[in-house]
Design an enzyme around this catalytic site. Structure first.
Site, PDB file in Angstrom:
ATOM      1  N   GLU A  71      39.144  47.553  42.749  1.00  0.00           N
ATOM      2  CA  GLU A  71      40.198  46.519  42.762  1.00  0.00           C
ATOM      3  C   GLU A  71      40.603  46.094  41.342  1.00  0.00           C
ATOM      4  O   GLU A  71      41.326  45.114  41.173  1.00  0.00           O
ATOM      5  CB  GLU A  71      39.759  45.293  43.553  1.00  0.00           C
ATOM      6  CG  GLU A  71      39.695  45.440  45.059  1.00  0.00           C
ATOM      7  CD  GLU A  71      41.008  45.857  45.728  1.00  0.00           C
ATOM      8  OE1 GLU A  71      42.046  45.992  45.043  1.00  0.00           O
ATOM      9  OE2 GLU A  71      40.968  46.081  46.945  1.00  0.00           O
ATOM     10  N   HIS A  89      36.878  38.071  43.826  1.00  0.00           N
ATOM     11  CA  HIS A  89      37.413  38.609  45.089  1.00  0.00           C
ATOM     12  C   HIS A  89      36.246  38.888  46.030  1.00  0.00           C
ATOM     13  O   HIS A  89      35.278  39.542  45.636  1.00  0.00           O
ATOM     14  CB  HIS A  89      38.196  39.894  44.812  1.00  0.00           C
ATOM     15  CG  HIS A  89      38.395  40.742  46.034  1.00  0.00           C
ATOM     16  ND1 HIS A  89      39.049  40.275  47.152  1.00  0.00           N
ATOM     17  CD2 HIS A  89      38.019  42.005  46.331  1.00  0.00           C
ATOM     18  CE1 HIS A  89      39.062  41.218  48.075  1.00  0.00           C
ATOM     19  NE2 HIS A  89      38.434  42.285  47.604  1.00  0.00           N
ATOM     20  N   HIS A  91      34.989  39.402  50.488  1.00  0.00           N
ATOM     21  CA  HIS A  91      35.359  39.602  51.897  1.00  0.00           C
ATOM     22  C   HIS A  91      34.630  38.537  52.720  1.00  0.00           C
ATOM     23  O   HIS A  91      34.085  38.842  53.778  1.00  0.00           O
ATOM     24  CB  HIS A  91      34.958  40.996  52.378  1.00  0.00           C
ATOM     25  CG  HIS A  91      35.556  42.110  51.573  1.00  0.00           C
ATOM     26  ND1 HIS A  91      35.160  43.412  51.714  1.00  0.00           N
ATOM     27  CD2 HIS A  91      36.534  42.109  50.631  1.00  0.00           C
ATOM     28  CE1 HIS A  91      35.856  44.184  50.873  1.00  0.00           C
ATOM     29  NE2 HIS A  91      36.698  43.410  50.210  1.00  0.00           N
ATOM     30  N   HIS A 151      41.651  41.702  54.883  1.00  0.00           N
ATOM     31  CA  HIS A 151      40.832  42.161  53.769  1.00  0.00           C
ATOM     32  C   HIS A 151      39.883  41.071  53.248  1.00  0.00           C
ATOM     33  O   HIS A 151      38.676  41.200  53.397  1.00  0.00           O
ATOM     34  CB  HIS A 151      41.777  42.671  52.660  1.00  0.00           C
ATOM     35  CG  HIS A 151      41.082  43.312  51.510  1.00  0.00           C
ATOM     36  ND1 HIS A 151      41.694  44.227  50.689  1.00  0.00           N
ATOM     37  CD2 HIS A 151      39.828  43.137  51.016  1.00  0.00           C
ATOM     38  CE1 HIS A 151      40.838  44.622  49.763  1.00  0.00           C
ATOM     39  NE2 HIS A 151      39.709  43.974  49.935  1.00  0.00           N
TER      40      HIS A 151
END
Ligand SMILES: [Zn+2]
Length: 211
Positions: A71, A89, A91, A151
């Site tokens: 990413e 980031h 999940h 996501h």
């Protein structure tokens, strides 16, 4: 703490707090034109500073033997268009639930203002692609957080600690909303109510000292 040491520290905390399962998340922190980022495919609670690659803002590998997180293009896109110095980031469970069922997270608690109010859900695109990077950049405009359809979530900060706390807050707000739905219809704060919170925060009451 060096940039790479910070990644190890907050990677470990992200796993400990259940925000990240194994390798399913990535962190980066920027200084000047350099960005230290977590490596691709590594468990975030078992990082060492040497494992963390350093790239420049154009995406060229400057230091490290491992490949940067897949990413990284998304991180660089956000750095290119904001003054963010760190990005987280994950999940995380509740963030991902909202990101798979809604187009935005409405502000049901005034702490949402710390992330910029409504949190947008960026349109779906395959992980690691320039399309996803562009969608996240658009959803992030004027905000400290965005969700990514089907996501997860992403947050920014002036420091990695700030970006990390924003991720914790985003997950908490998503959890309150999702759990709230099982009890009733969560009431969404109006613009007037949110403006009043900003007003209040700018003019905190002072308590006179008893003489
Ligand atoms: Zn991801």
């Amino acid at each position: 703490m060096s940039l790479r040491e910070q990644l190890c520290e907050y990677g470990r905390r992200a796993v400990e707090l259940g925000l990240v399962i194994g390798t399913s998340g990535n962190l980066s922190v920027r200084e000047g034109d350099l960005v230290a980022v977590t490596p691709s495919g590594a468990a975030l609670d078992r990082l060492t500073p040497e494992m963390c690659p350093v790239v420049d803002v154009e995406g060229y590998l400057v230091e490290g033997d491992l490949q940067p997180s897949s990413e990284t293009p998304m991180h660089l896109a956000v750095y290119a268009t904001t003054d963010a110095k760190a990005i987280v980031h994950t999940h995380s469970v509740f963030g991902t639930i909202v990101a798979t069922t809604m187009t935005e997270l409405p502000p049901v608690h005034y702490n949402a203002l710390l992330l910029g109010g409504v949190v947008r859900v960026a349109e779906y695109a395959t992980y690691g692609t320039p399309e996803l990077a562009a969608n996240v950049r658009a959803a992030m405009e004027g905000k400290k957080a965005a969700l990514m359809a089907n996501h997860g979530g992403v947050t920014v900060g002036a420091t990695l600690e700030e970006a990390f706390e924003a991720t914790r807050l985003l997950e908490w707000l998503c959890e309150v909303y999702v759990r709230g739905l099982s009890v009733g219809k969560p009431a969404v704060l109006t613009n007037e109510q949110l403006n009043a919170v900003v007003e209040r925060a700018l003019n905190p009451p002072t308590f006179p000292r008893r003489l």
